[in-house]
Write a protein that holds these residues in place. Structure first.
Motif, short mmCIF file in Angstrom:
data_model
loop_
_atom_site.label_atom_id
_atom_site.label_comp_id
_atom_site.label_asym_id
_atom_site.label_seq_id
_atom_site.Cartn_x
_atom_site.Cartn_y
_atom_site.Cartn_z
N THR A 168 32.60 125.97 -49.33
CA THR A 168 31.17 125.69 -49.20
C THR A 168 30.39 126.96 -48.91
OG1 THR A 168 31.69 123.47 -48.40
CG2 THR A 168 29.46 124.27 -48.02
N GLN A 169 30.92 127.80 -48.02
CA GLN A 169 30.25 129.08 -47.71
C GLN A 169 30.15 129.95 -48.96
OE1 GLN A 169 29.03 130.20 -44.37
NE2 GLN A 169 27.91 131.24 -46.00
N GLU A 170 31.20 129.96 -49.77
CA GLU A 170 31.19 130.75 -51.01
C GLU A 170 30.13 130.23 -51.98
OE1 GLU A 170 33.09 133.46 -52.23
OE2 GLU A 170 33.68 133.76 -50.15
N VAL A 171 30.00 128.92 -52.08
CA VAL A 171 28.98 128.36 -52.97
C VAL A 171 27.59 128.75 -52.48
CG1 VAL A 171 27.97 126.23 -53.86
CG2 VAL A 171 30.46 126.44 -53.69
N LEU A 172 27.36 128.66 -51.18
CA LEU A 172 26.07 129.06 -50.62
C LEU A 172 25.80 130.54 -50.86
CD1 LEU A 172 26.25 127.08 -47.29
CD2 LEU A 172 24.32 126.98 -48.88
N GLY B 265 22.56 129.60 -38.33
CA GLY B 265 22.93 128.76 -39.47
C GLY B 265 21.86 128.75 -40.54
N ARG B 266 22.27 128.49 -41.76
CA ARG B 266 21.33 128.45 -42.88
C ARG B 266 20.62 127.11 -42.98
NH1 ARG B 266 24.23 131.25 -48.15
NH2 ARG B 266 24.76 133.22 -47.16
N ASP B 267 19.44 127.15 -43.54
CA ASP B 267 18.73 125.91 -43.86
C ASP B 267 19.37 125.33 -45.12
OD1 ASP B 267 17.03 123.87 -44.42
OD2 ASP B 267 15.25 125.11 -44.70
N ILE C 116 38.97 112.25 -39.92
CA ILE C 116 39.55 113.49 -39.41
C ILE C 116 38.57 114.64 -39.62
CG2 ILE C 116 41.95 112.72 -39.70
CD1 ILE C 116 42.09 114.31 -42.30
N ASP C 117 38.94 115.83 -39.19
CA ASP C 117 38.02 116.97 -39.04
C ASP C 117 37.22 117.31 -40.30
OD1 ASP C 117 39.21 117.03 -36.60
OD2 ASP C 117 40.26 118.93 -36.88
N ALA C 118 37.85 117.27 -41.47
CA ALA C 118 37.22 117.80 -42.67
C ALA C 118 35.95 117.05 -43.05
CB ALA C 118 38.20 117.78 -43.83
N ILE C 119 35.80 115.80 -42.63
CA ILE C 119 34.60 115.05 -42.99
C ILE C 119 33.34 115.70 -42.42
CG2 ILE C 119 34.60 113.48 -41.00
CD1 ILE C 119 33.85 111.22 -43.00
N ASP C 120 33.52 116.55 -41.40
CA ASP C 120 32.38 117.22 -40.78
C ASP C 120 32.12 118.61 -41.36
OD1 ASP C 120 31.51 115.21 -39.00
OD2 ASP C 120 33.16 115.66 -37.65
N PHE C 121 32.66 118.91 -42.55
CA PHE C 121 32.32 120.19 -43.18
C PHE C 121 30.81 120.28 -43.42
CE2 PHE C 121 32.05 117.80 -47.12
CZ PHE C 121 31.26 118.57 -47.97
N THR C 122 30.17 119.13 -43.49
CA THR C 122 28.73 119.06 -43.70
C THR C 122 27.93 119.59 -42.50
OG1 THR C 122 28.80 116.83 -42.81
CG2 THR C 122 28.94 117.05 -45.18
N LYS C 123 28.56 119.63 -41.33
CA LYS C 123 27.85 120.01 -40.09
C LYS C 123 28.15 121.45 -39.66
CE LYS C 123 27.77 115.25 -38.40
NZ LYS C 123 28.13 114.33 -37.30
N GLN C 124 28.92 122.17 -40.45
CA GLN C 124 29.22 123.57 -40.14
C GLN C 124 27.94 124.39 -40.17
OE1 GLN C 124 32.06 125.05 -39.41
NE2 GLN C 124 31.62 127.21 -39.73
N LYS C 125 27.83 125.39 -39.27
CA LYS C 125 26.71 126.35 -39.33
C LYS C 125 27.06 127.43 -40.34
CE LYS C 125 24.87 125.63 -34.68
NZ LYS C 125 24.56 126.26 -33.36
N TYR C 126 26.55 127.26 -41.55
CA TYR C 126 26.89 128.20 -42.62
C TYR C 126 25.95 129.40 -42.58
CZ TYR C 126 29.93 124.59 -44.50
OH TYR C 126 30.94 123.67 -44.66
#
Length: 402
Positions: free
Chosen positions: A346-350, A39-41, A392-402
């Motif tokens: 989010t991955q695209e923005v990163l 995952g990214r920092d 629900i699930d989407a609130i955890d988009f912040t915890k994805q290993k990008y």
């Protein structure tokens, strides 16, 4: 050596060799996990939520739960990895009280409601983006209404001073309370500019779709000067964003505002990306677009608004804004589909070198709150809560290993 002795010797030798091979494989070898598992920092990357309606919803019977337990929504978002709260500010939104008739007790999205929200957000350690609409109501690509207090202005320099003084006074007030926002947005979705809808005769309207780049530049530079003046003595060095809707408009708008408008002293380019509305640029193209914007303008880039439905259904009589059209290919109107497209964005923005993503109104659940068009929510099927108020699930988009 007879046959039985030979077989026994072979078995012993095989076991000996196998055990030593296993020792060699495990004792001295350190295996790094694949890059995709590390995952990214995300230090310095904004994972945001626009919570502008939350105070009003809480005042009108809205209930938020996490794991079935009723909790404060600011705490819920912090616990799920949100690090930035975006809040809109209207000049004098008297209508937010008037829609309740005799039951109306206060204004919402005015300075004092925003003050309360910033205090609650900062108590959770969250950064704040303050969104100046420069209007008494919604400012967006279709409406940029002039505040009632400025209707009599007829000179561009007086309009510039009005914007300067209002911006400065607002930030001085918040800074004096220890609530200076880390980011400010000067204007909201200013595709054709601002302060022009239903403009009275003689008003110096800043409609760039009619060529008024210089006038808009004068006003924006006044707002920027106000931010710079306050931050010069503040402990918080607030960053400045400008904002348009739809990535297809970014280059046209920023080419002109930086040249004809002479507006250059800002920090970030912000844009809205609603994949069901903004179809010229697909999610797969976001990273290339963002990298291009960063290179061309030498500014940081951020998605200030995005959203997607998790169901086509509603939970009240207020018609939903999304959900009746065709979903984006690969992202159905399900909880998983909503979570997947948000992680994709989010991955695209990163990948493009952007600095953040903000989801618009993920807490706009149904309640007895009112606006000019209905009671409840036109967005509950895009929120990060189900119809029982649970996360629900989407609130955890912040915890994805990008």
């Amino acid at each position: 050596m007879n046959h039985k002795q030979f077989v026994l010797l072979v078995l012993v030798w095989s076991l000996f060799s196998f055990s030593h091979c296993k020792e060699d494989e495990t004792d001295n070898t350190v295996v790094d996990p694949p890059e995709e598992e590390k995952g990214r920092d995300l230090t310095g990357f904004y994972l945001g939520a626009d919570l502008s309606y939350v105070n009003q919803i809480l005042d009108h019977n809205g209930i938020y739960k996490d794991g079935g337990v009723v909790k404060d929504p600011y705490t819920i978002f912090k616990d799920h990895g949100t690090n930035l709260v975006r809040l809109r500010l209207w000049h004098n939104p008297a209508w937010t009280k008037e829609v309740y008739g005799a039951n109306g007790t206060q204004l919402y999205n005015d300075l004092y409601d925003v003050e309360k929200a910033i205090k609650l957000a900062k108590a959770q350690g969250l950064s704040v983006l303050l969104d100046f609409h420069y209007s008494d109501t919604w400012a967006d690509p279709q409406n940029q209404k002039i505040p009632a207090a400025w209707q009599d202005v007829r000179d561009i320099n007086i309009l510039r001073d009005s914007v300067f003084n209002y911006t400065r006074k607002t930030l001085l007030y918040l800074d004096g309370k220890g609530l200076m926002p880390e980011l400010v947005q000067l204007g909201n979705e200013t595709n054709c500019g601002m302060l022009y809808t239903d403009a009275p005769e003689g008003f110096p309207a800043c409609n760039v779709c009619n060529g008024a780049w210089q006038q808009l530049g004068t006003v924006l530079n006044g707002a920027i000067a106000a931010v710079k003046e306050v931050t010069a003595t503040s402990a918080v060095k607030t960053k400045i964003l400008l904002h348009v809707a739809d990535p297809k408009n970014v280059e046209w708008w920023f080419d002109n505002i930086t040249t004809q408008g002479a507006v250059t002293n800002f920090d970030m380019i912000g844009f809205s990306f609603y994949p069901l509305w903004h179809t010229t640029v697909s999610p797969d193209q976001l990273s290339d677009k963002i990298a291009s914007f960063r290179s061309k303008y030498s500014k940081q880039v951020m998605i200030l608004e995005t959203a997607y439905p998790w169901t086509p259904n509603g939970d009240d009589g207020y018609n939903n804004q999304f959900g009746s059209g065709t979903p984006v290919t690969g992202f159905p109107y399900t909880r998983q589909g909503q979570a997947d497209i948000l992680r994709k964005i989010t991955q695209e923005v990163l990948d493009g070198g952007g600095i953040g993503v903000i989801y618009w109104e993920p807490a706009w659940i149904t309640s007895s709150m009112k606006d000019s068009w209905g009671t409840g929510s036109s967005w509950e099927n895009c929120a990060f809560f189900d119809f029982d108020g649970n996360t629900i699930d989407a609130i955890d988009f912040t915890k994805q290993k990008y």
